[in-house]
Design a protein around this motif. Structure first.
Motif, PDB file in Angstrom:
ATOM      1  N   GLU A  79       0.809  -1.217   0.000  1.00 24.70           N
ATOM      2  CA  GLU A  79       0.000   0.000   0.000  1.00 24.70           C
ATOM      3  C   GLU A  79       0.843   1.270   0.000  1.00 24.70           C
ATOM      4  O   GLU A  79       0.367   2.341  -0.392  1.00 24.70           O
ATOM      5  CB  GLU A  79      -0.932   0.009   1.222  1.00 24.70           C
ATOM      6  N   LEU A  80       2.105   1.172   0.441  1.00 25.57           N
ATOM      7  CA  LEU A  80       2.965   2.349   0.456  1.00 25.57           C
ATOM      8  C   LEU A  80       3.231   2.899  -0.941  1.00 25.57           C
ATOM      9  O   LEU A  80       3.690   4.029  -1.099  1.00 25.57           O
ATOM     10  CB  LEU A  80       4.299   2.020   1.138  1.00 25.57           C
ATOM     11  N   THR A  81       2.941   2.110  -1.964  1.00 21.02           N
ATOM     12  CA  THR A  81       3.089   2.596  -3.341  1.00 21.02           C
ATOM     13  C   THR A  81       2.010   3.609  -3.706  1.00 21.02           C
ATOM     14  O   THR A  81       2.113   4.265  -4.750  1.00 21.02           O
ATOM     15  CB  THR A  81       2.991   1.428  -4.329  1.00 21.02           C
ATOM     16  N   LYS A  82       0.974   3.707  -2.876  1.00 22.09           N
ATOM     17  CA  LYS A  82      -0.127   4.652  -3.094  1.00 22.09           C
ATOM     18  C   LYS A  82      -0.983   4.311  -4.315  1.00 22.09           C
ATOM     19  O   LYS A  82      -1.772   5.116  -4.774  1.00 22.09           O
ATOM     20  CB  LYS A  82       0.390   6.098  -3.247  1.00 22.09           C
ATOM     21  N   SER A  83      -0.825   3.088  -4.852  1.00 25.26           N
ATOM     22  CA  SER A  83      -1.593   2.711  -6.031  1.00 25.26           C
ATOM     23  C   SER A  83      -2.603   1.604  -5.753  1.00 25.26           C
ATOM     24  O   SER A  83      -3.500   1.372  -6.549  1.00 25.26           O
ATOM     25  CB  SER A  83      -0.645   2.246  -7.148  1.00 25.26           C
ATOM     26  N   LEU A  84      -2.439   0.901  -4.643  1.00 21.20           N
ATOM     27  CA  LEU A  84      -3.352  -0.178  -4.289  1.00 21.20           C
ATOM     28  C   LEU A  84      -3.714  -0.065  -2.813  1.00 21.20           C
ATOM     29  O   LEU A  84      -2.899   0.360  -1.987  1.00 21.20           O
ATOM     30  CB  LEU A  84      -2.707  -1.545  -4.540  1.00 21.20           C
ATOM     31  N   LYS A  85      -4.926  -0.471  -2.488  1.00 22.97           N
ATOM     32  CA  LYS A  85      -5.370  -0.546  -1.114  1.00 22.97           C
ATOM     33  C   LYS A  85      -5.954  -1.928  -0.869  1.00 22.97           C
ATOM     34  O   LYS A  85      -6.502  -2.549  -1.790  1.00 22.97           O
ATOM     35  CB  LYS A  85      -6.424   0.529  -0.815  1.00 22.97           C
ATOM     36  N   PHE A  86      -5.827  -2.390   0.357  1.00 22.85           N
ATOM     37  CA  PHE A  86      -6.311  -3.718   0.705  1.00 22.85           C
ATOM     38  C   PHE A  86      -7.227  -3.633   1.923  1.00 22.85           C
ATOM     39  O   PHE A  86      -6.945  -2.925   2.889  1.00 22.85           O
ATOM     40  CB  PHE A  86      -5.140  -4.651   1.034  1.00 22.85           C
ATOM     41  N   LYS A  87      -8.312  -4.366   1.857  1.00 21.46           N
ATOM     42  CA  LYS A  87      -9.222  -4.476   2.996  1.00 21.46           C
ATOM     43  C   LYS A  87      -9.301  -5.942   3.379  1.00 21.46           C
ATOM     44  O   LYS A  87      -9.581  -6.796   2.527  1.00 21.46           O
ATOM     45  CB  LYS A  87     -10.605  -3.940   2.638  1.00 21.46           C
ATOM     46  N   ILE A  88      -9.023  -6.222   4.638  1.00 17.60           N
ATOM     47  CA  ILE A  88      -9.012  -7.602   5.129  1.00 17.60           C
ATOM     48  C   ILE A  88     -10.206  -7.804   6.040  1.00 17.60           C
ATOM     49  O   ILE A  88     -10.372  -7.100   7.035  1.00 17.60           O
ATOM     50  CB  ILE A  88      -7.713  -7.905   5.885  1.00 17.60           C
ATOM     51  N   GLU A  89     -11.032  -8.766   5.680  1.00 23.16           N
ATOM     52  CA  GLU A  89     -12.198  -9.117   6.484  1.00 23.16           C
ATOM     53  C   GLU A  89     -12.182 -10.625   6.685  1.00 23.16           C
ATOM     54  O   GLU A  89     -12.576 -11.382   5.787  1.00 23.16           O
ATOM     55  CB  GLU A  89     -13.486  -8.678   5.791  1.00 23.16           C
ATOM     56  N   GLY A  90     -11.702 -11.055   7.864  1.00 25.00           N
ATOM     57  CA  GLY A  90     -11.586 -12.484   8.105  1.00 25.00           C
ATOM     58  C   GLY A  90     -10.599 -13.113   7.140  1.00 25.00           C
ATOM     59  O   GLY A  90      -9.433 -12.752   7.100  1.00 25.00           O
ATOM     60  N   ARG A  91     -11.091 -14.024   6.301  1.00 21.64           N
ATOM     61  CA  ARG A  91     -10.225 -14.705   5.332  1.00 21.64           C
ATOM     62  C   ARG A  91     -10.398 -14.143   3.921  1.00 21.64           C
ATOM     63  O   ARG A  91      -9.988 -14.782   2.954  1.00 21.64           O
ATOM     64  CB  ARG A  91     -10.510 -16.199   5.343  1.00 21.64           C
ATOM     65  N   ARG A  92     -10.981 -12.970   3.804  1.00 16.78           N
ATOM     66  CA  ARG A  92     -11.154 -12.350   2.490  1.00 16.78           C
ATOM     67  C   ARG A  92     -10.334 -11.073   2.392  1.00 16.78           C
ATOM     68  O   ARG A  92     -10.354 -10.235   3.297  1.00 16.78           O
ATOM     69  CB  ARG A  92     -12.616 -12.042   2.194  1.00 16.78           C
ATOM     70  N   VAL A  93      -9.596 -10.943   1.281  1.00 15.93           N
ATOM     71  CA  VAL A  93      -8.817  -9.735   0.980  1.00 15.93           C
ATOM     72  C   VAL A  93      -9.418  -9.079  -0.237  1.00 15.93           C
ATOM     73  O   VAL A  93      -9.551  -9.720  -1.298  1.00 15.93           O
ATOM     74  CB  VAL A  93      -7.333 -10.089   0.722  1.00 15.93           C
ATOM     75  N   THR A  94      -9.783  -7.821  -0.103  1.00 20.25           N
ATOM     76  CA  THR A  94     -10.338  -7.052  -1.220  1.00 20.25           C
ATOM     77  C   THR A  94      -9.290  -6.029  -1.654  1.00 20.25           C
ATOM     78  O   THR A  94      -8.734  -5.308  -0.829  1.00 20.25           O
ATOM     79  CB  THR A  94     -11.629  -6.336  -0.825  1.00 20.25           C
ATOM     80  N   ILE A  95      -9.039  -5.972  -2.972  1.00 18.42           N
ATOM     81  CA  ILE A  95      -8.024  -5.066  -3.528  1.00 18.42           C
ATOM     82  C   ILE A  95      -8.752  -3.934  -4.250  1.00 18.42           C
ATOM     83  O   ILE A  95      -9.622  -4.172  -5.097  1.00 18.42           O
ATOM     84  CB  ILE A  95      -7.096  -5.820  -4.498  1.00 18.42           C
ATOM     85  N   MET A  96      -8.339  -2.708  -3.937  1.00 15.01           N
ATOM     86  CA  MET A  96      -8.994  -1.519  -4.483  1.00 15.01           C
ATOM     87  C   MET A  96      -7.940  -0.531  -4.963  1.00 15.01           C
ATOM     88  O   MET A  96      -6.808  -0.561  -4.491  1.00 15.01           O
ATOM     89  CB  MET A  96      -9.849  -0.847  -3.386  1.00 15.01           C
ATOM     90  N   PRO A  97      -8.269   0.342  -5.926  1.00  9.42           N
ATOM     91  CA  PRO A  97      -7.303   1.340  -6.387  1.00  9.42           C
ATOM     92  C   PRO A  97      -7.110   2.451  -5.348  1.00  9.42           C
ATOM     93  O   PRO A  97      -7.951   2.652  -4.488  1.00  9.42           O
ATOM     94  CB  PRO A  97      -7.942   1.872  -7.668  1.00  9.42           C
TER      95      PRO A  97
END
Length: 380
Positions: free
Chosen positions: A362-380
């Motif tokens: 995420e430090l690249t400032k181009s991707l964000k991640f949301k972690i909910e239990g065992r699911r990872v969601t990738i967002m711009p």
């Protein structure tokens, strides 16, 4: 001395876990140009250089030899300096055509530091015997499993077969690793196989015929015991690897678009869809969806980064990277927005906390991640 043994000795030395006898073995190995080259050219060289920052390469080797000579001397009583790091200590993110090198030390995280639902993988697998019975395997405890004339030894997260007598009939076992698991096995002929996460290996309890045949789904690294009178074959999806005695890695996951076979030592012949290719050490064959082989010159150690304890990505698409991460951390991945064009590269320990790994990206400032239990969601 095998290269893996040299690496193990070097890691023990750097982490101050090496015995006097192992110090002598390492000192002897550093007189061999092959191991000196490994020290210079691999990530181990980077780690050693970091410990002796500012010292020329030859000076580093001399310092190590001097320390080893002193430490193996019976009159030496100085406590050696401690160095604490793991094999891979950085992740490199490629975003919009620019590389960002983000370095930080990696250590095996304590259990309380990890996300309860997404911890790194461990040595675990399921052994399915020929009668259908299943045995759960892990790193804990030692036991001997009897299967006819064959003794199966479980010790320290490894299986070893000991065919004591010629069996009346050939039986087949299956070693399966789940997502978040890996395991090592020594087959009845002495061949060693490292099985990556979400993979299976089907094999006989004894090799009695004119050839040695096993089947792999997923990813595995082989060090095949030589036997010119009994060729070794590996079936991988729609392809086949034929060897006499060699070291190679196969990546044939069902959810990957290609089959990749990388040769480290020896020679192998690949066959698929009436096409055949011969590989030399340092070559990788990619079997694409068009059913043709493509041969690339590669650093073969890159293909077994997983076996050595770290991820290695080279300008890979985000979906490919996340498939690898998902298998090891046993998580599900989803995508939101326009993120599919993002590409990543670099190395990071497979024992990194998943949350920390994603925060680094995420430090690249181009991707964000949301972690909910065992699911990872990738967002711009």
């Amino acid at each position: 001395m095998h290269i893996d043994q040299f690496k193990d000795l070097l890691e023990k030395y750097l982490d101050d876990r090496i015995s006097p006898e192992e110090r002598r073995q390492l000192a002897d190995a550093l007189e061999d140009p092959k191991y000196v080259q490994l020290l210079d050219e691999t990530i181990y060289g980077e780690l050693v250089a970091r410990a002796y920052e500012g010292t020329p390469d030859e000076g580093i080797r001399q310092l190590i030899r001097q320390r080893l000579d002193q430490e193996t001397s019976p009159v030496h009583t100085i406590r050696p300096r401690r160095y604490r790091w793991a094999v891979a200590a950085a992740i490199l993110a490629l975003v919009a055509g620019a590389w960002l090198w983000l370095q930080r030390p990696v250590k095996q995280p304590a259990a309380q530091q990890l996300m309860a639902d997404a911890i790194p993988g461990t040595n675990k697998a399921t052994l399915t015997l020929s009668d259908g019975s299943k045995i759960t395997l892990d790193s804990a405890g030692n036991q001997v499993i009897r299967q006819g004339a064959t003794a199966i030894h479980l010790q320290g997260g490894q299986l070893k077969y000991d065919a004591q007598n010629s069996p009346a009939s050939v039986q087949y076992n299956i070693l399966s690793t789940p997502r978040g698991g890996q395991f090592r096995i020594t087959l009845p002929d002495g061949t060693q196989v490292w099985l990556n996460a979400a993979s299976t290996l089907r094999y006989p309890t004894a090799f009695t015929g004119p050839e040695r045949l096993v089947e792999v789904n997923g990813e595995a690294y082989f060090e095949v015991a030589g036997n010119a009178n009994q060729p070794f074959r590996v079936k991988i999806k729609d392809a086949e690897v034929q060897v006499l005695g060699t070291s190679f890695n196969v990546n044939a996951y069902a959810d990957e678009p290609t089959i990749q076979t990388t040769l480290l030592e020896g020679s192998i012949k690949l066959s698929a869809h009436n096409n055949q290719v011969l590989l030399k050490p340092g070559q990788q064959a990619i079997l694409a969806t068009n059913k043709e082989f493509h041969i690339n010159e590669v650093n073969p150690n890159d293909a077994i980064a997983w076996k050595n304890g770290y991820f290695l990505f080279k300008n890979e698409g985000i979906e490919s990277v996340m498939r690898t991460i998902a298998r090891w951390y046993d998580v599900d991945v989803s995508y939101q927005g326009d993120v599919m064009k993002q590409r990543l590269g670099g190395t990071v320990s497979r024992y990194e906390n998943l949350e920390d790994l994603l925060k680094t990206i995420e430090l690249t400032k181009s991707l964000k991640f949301k972690i909910e239990g065992r699911r990872v969601t990738i967002m711009p």
